[in-house]
Design a protein around this motif. Structure first.
Motif, PDB file in Angstrom:
ATOM      1  N   UNK A  67      49.246  56.466  44.090  1.00 25.40           N
ATOM      2  CA  UNK A  67      49.890  55.196  44.374  1.00 25.40           C
ATOM      3  C   UNK A  67      48.882  54.178  44.932  1.00 25.40           C
ATOM      4  N   UNK A  68      48.069  54.645  45.887  1.00 32.72           N
ATOM      5  CA  UNK A  68      47.062  53.754  46.485  1.00 32.72           C
ATOM      6  C   UNK A  68      46.037  53.309  45.445  1.00 32.72           C
ATOM      7  N   UNK A  69      45.705  54.215  44.550  1.00 32.20           N
ATOM      8  CA  UNK A  69      44.735  53.873  43.496  1.00 32.20           C
ATOM      9  C   UNK A  69      45.294  52.784  42.595  1.00 32.20           C
ATOM     10  N   UNK A  70      46.567  52.942  42.244  1.00 33.65           N
ATOM     11  CA  UNK A  70      47.214  51.939  41.395  1.00 33.65           C
ATOM     12  C   UNK A  70      47.206  50.571  42.107  1.00 33.65           C
ATOM     13  N   UNK A  71      47.551  50.591  43.389  1.00 31.13           N
ATOM     14  CA  UNK A  71      47.558  49.339  44.171  1.00 31.13           C
ATOM     15  C   UNK A  71      46.157  48.733  44.225  1.00 31.13           C
ATOM     16  N   UNK A  72      45.173  49.605  44.402  1.00 31.66           N
ATOM     17  CA  UNK A  72      43.782  49.137  44.476  1.00 31.66           C
ATOM     18  C   UNK A  72      43.360  48.466  43.168  1.00 31.66           C
ATOM     19  N   UNK A  73      43.685  49.098  42.049  1.00 32.55           N
ATOM     20  CA  UNK A  73      43.324  48.518  40.747  1.00 32.55           C
ATOM     21  C   UNK A  73      43.994  47.147  40.572  1.00 32.55           C
ATOM     22  N   UNK A  74      45.253  47.060  40.972  1.00 33.64           N
ATOM     23  CA  UNK A  74      45.988  45.797  40.843  1.00 33.64           C
ATOM     24  C   UNK A  74      45.298  44.694  41.663  1.00 33.64           C
ATOM     25  N   UNK A  75      44.928  45.057  42.907  1.00 31.65           N
ATOM     26  CA  UNK A  75      44.255  44.090  43.793  1.00 31.65           C
ATOM     27  C   UNK A  75      42.928  43.631  43.181  1.00 31.65           C
ATOM     28  N   UNK A  76      42.166  44.584  42.663  1.00 35.73           N
ATOM     29  CA  UNK A  76      40.852  44.269  42.081  1.00 35.73           C
ATOM     30  C   UNK A  76      41.006  43.307  40.893  1.00 35.73           C
ATOM     31  N   UNK A  77      41.965  43.658  40.024  1.00 36.72           N
ATOM     32  CA  UNK A  77      42.170  42.828  38.817  1.00 36.72           C
ATOM     33  C   UNK A  77      42.624  41.420  39.226  1.00 36.72           C
ATOM     34  N   UNK A  78      43.521  41.370  40.193  1.00 39.52           N
ATOM     35  CA  UNK A  78      44.023  40.068  40.660  1.00 39.52           C
ATOM     36  C   UNK A  78      42.874  39.235  41.241  1.00 39.52           C
ATOM     37  N   UNK A  79      42.055  39.874  42.090  1.00 38.00           N
ATOM     38  CA  UNK A  79      40.917  39.166  42.702  1.00 38.00           C
ATOM     39  C   UNK A  79      39.926  38.669  41.645  1.00 38.00           C
ATOM     40  N   UNK A  80      39.733  39.497  40.627  1.00 39.57           N
ATOM     41  CA  UNK A  80      38.782  39.143  39.572  1.00 39.57           C
ATOM     42  C   UNK A  80      39.281  37.940  38.764  1.00 39.57           C
ATOM     43  N   UNK A  81      40.582  37.934  38.488  1.00 36.84           N
ATOM     44  CA  UNK A  81      41.169  36.855  37.681  1.00 36.84           C
ATOM     45  C   UNK A  81      41.277  35.565  38.489  1.00 36.84           C
ATOM     46  N   UNK A  82      41.694  35.709  39.749  1.00 36.92           N
ATOM     47  CA  UNK A  82      42.029  34.524  40.560  1.00 36.92           C
ATOM     48  C   UNK A  82      40.833  33.723  41.062  1.00 36.92           C
ATOM     49  N   UNK A  83      39.651  34.330  41.096  1.00 38.12           N
ATOM     50  CA  UNK A  83      38.491  33.578  41.613  1.00 38.12           C
ATOM     51  C   UNK A  83      37.283  33.745  40.695  1.00 38.12           C
ATOM     52  N   UNK A  84      36.339  32.772  40.738  1.00 37.09           N
ATOM     53  CA  UNK A  84      35.144  32.901  39.888  1.00 37.09           C
ATOM     54  C   UNK A  84      34.299  34.108  40.319  1.00 37.09           C
ATOM     55  N   UNK A  85      33.493  34.659  39.407  1.00 40.54           N
ATOM     56  CA  UNK A  85      32.711  35.865  39.753  1.00 40.54           C
ATOM     57  C   UNK A  85      31.864  35.669  41.004  1.00 40.54           C
ATOM     58  N   UNK A  86      32.033  36.555  41.938  1.00 38.76           N
ATOM     59  CA  UNK A  86      31.243  36.562  43.178  1.00 38.76           C
ATOM     60  C   UNK A  86      31.251  38.002  43.701  1.00 38.76           C
TER      61      UNK A  86
END
Lengths: 197, 280
Positions: A67-86
């Motif tokens: 469950x935590x892994x799924x949440x982590x992947x979601x957070x990562x993908x969201x962060x990647x999409x929502x902001x420019x690469x940094x």
């Protein structure tokens, strides 16, 4: 055997990521370099989480890991999409917290298993210790990396390099322990939970 | 994230330095703690294992000594009783060959017959003490009843027993072990307790068989039993322990709440026949 395959894959991925992102920084393509680093964070988390997932026995904890892994992947993908690469400190910090928690649980489970062989006789102990030390010592560096200037980051990066050296030394000890166990005639060790080694 | 945003660049180095050192110290501390904790647990487990081995050794020694004592007793019975009886019978028969007087001949033959009858009875007694025929033919209940009737018949003690639920007989080997344990306990009560009565009851609860002995003499408690089991004395008790171990049974020694009686409770689970050692 699975664990060693995972660790070998991780080492190759880590080396490749360092080389590629370093080269991209040299040719002044920072956004591509950050993308490589962010992708590596996901790979690193996946491999470490898989390693611990395979070793823990409690089914409820396994479900929590999933469950935590799924949440982590979601957070990562969201962060990647929502902001420019940094350099995404949030993802790396989250990854460190989660993996450190898994490692501590793994150790807790191990010390509750009655056995007559010392825990450090098993390669899994060295692998987990390596992961734990690496993530703990780079925790603050990666957490603040986003707010550091490029020069400051380059200066502090020695911490990451030293941590990687310690981690790799511990991984080598794990490999040597495995080799020693294979050569050993002590068949009683086969009763341990580390049968897959 | 709020923390990251509030930290300015000058404060970063301090947080980073002390944070990293702190995390490293914590991690190494955790690993060292795990190693030492596990070493401590292993040492404790090995100590327990060693103690268990020691106890096993003592039980084995007790069992061997008891076997030897039994052999010596049988040898002594045969040598001291059966041997002279047969030698005397032979003497009578030899005399008979030499002496031609018919009356003396008949007298000698009669004497020899008497002696041979005595010898047969003696050998039967030895055989019965090794394996009571009542136990073999009629089961534990009858054998224990028989034993208690004999004790009561001697007039020295009032002995009674009651089996409440023993419709289904146990395996012969199990019955023999339980009988030997009861014999040993009764023997101890007769020898050491100075009791005026013994009462035995049998009950069945779930998958477990309970046999309880009450007596009003001097007895031992569980603490005394454990102490004697660990010491080099108390051969009979060790023998009881080793016999019960074969049945995965347990024994409890306690004093009645009224402080008047001593109770010995034997708890035996009903187990599969194959799990009992064949050489009992």
């Amino acid at each position: 055997m699975k664990s060693f395959f995972i660790i070998t894959s991780y080492s190759i991925a880590s080396f490749a990521s360092d080389q590629i992102s370093g080269w991209l920084f040299v040719i002044d393509r920072s956004s591509a370099a950050y993308s490589v680093q962010n992708a590596f964070t996901l790979i690193e988390y996946s491999l470490f989480a898989l390693l611990i997932y395979l070793e823990i026995h409690n089914k409820r904890v396994k479900k929590i890991v999933l469950f935590l892994s799924f949440s982590f992947y979601c957070t990562c993908i969201y962060n990647y999409i929502s902001s420019p690469p940094h350099f995404d400190s949030l993802n790396v910090t989250l990854e460190s917290i989660l993996i450190i928690a898994y490692c501590i649980y793994f150790f807790f489970e191990q010390i509750n298993i009655p056995r007559i062989t010392f825990i450090y006789a098993f390669p899994q102990f060295w692998i987990t210790a390596g992961i734990l030390i690496y993530l703990a010592s780079t925790f603050f560096l990666f957490m603040q990396a986003d707010s550091l200037t490029r020069e400051a980051r380059r200066g502090y990066w020695i911490i990451a390099i030293l941590s990687q050296i310690i981690r790799n030394v511990l991984f080598i000890i794990a490999f040597l322990t495995k080799k020693h166990k294979e050569n050993s005639l002590d068949k009683f060790d086969n009763q341990s939970i580390y049968t897959e080694f | 994230m709020i923390f990251l945003q509030t930290v300015n660049t000058t404060g970063v180095s301090g947080v980073l330095f002390f944070g990293t050192i702190g995390m490293l110290v914590l991690t190494i501390g955790l690993i060292v703690f795990i190693i030492f904790h596990q070493r401590k647990v292993i040492r404790y487990q090995m100590q327990l294992q060693h103690m268990e081995q020691e106890q096993q050794k003592m039980l084995l020694n007790a069992s061997i000594r008891l076997q030897e004592e039994e052999r010596q007793r049988i040898a002594a019975d045969l040598h001291d009783d059966a041997g002279p009886l047969l030698a005397t019978a032979r003497l009578y028969l030899n005399e008979n060959l030499v002496n031609l007087d018919k009356t003396t001949q008949l007298q000698s033959i009669y004497n020899a017959k008497q002696i041979i009858d005595d010898t047969i009875q003696l050998i039967r007694n030895i055989s019965h003490s090794l394996m009571p025929p009542t136990l073999k033919n009629f089961g534990l209940e009858s054998a224990v009843n028989d034993l208690f009737q004999k004790i009561s018949g001697s007039g020295s003690m009032n002995a009674s027993c009651r089996f409440h639920d023993y419709r289904e007989r146990l395996h012969a080997d199990q019955e023999l072990i339980i009988f030997r344990v009861i014999q040993e306990l009764v023997n101890n009560i007769l020898k050491h307790s100075n009791a005026s009565f013994i009462h035995l009851t049998q009950n069945l609860s779930g998958n477990k068989l309970y046999i309880r002995l009450h007596h009003d003499g001097r007895g031992i408690t569980q603490a005394d039993f454990d102490k004697l089991n660990k010491s080099n004395v108390g051969l009979g008790l060790k023998n009881i322990q080793s016999r019960l171990k074969l049945l995965h049974g347990r024994i409890y020694f306690e004093k009645d709440i009224s402080q008047t009686y001593y109770k010995v409770t034997i708890e035996i689970p009903r187990i599969e026949e194959e799990t009992i050692a064949p050489q009992i």
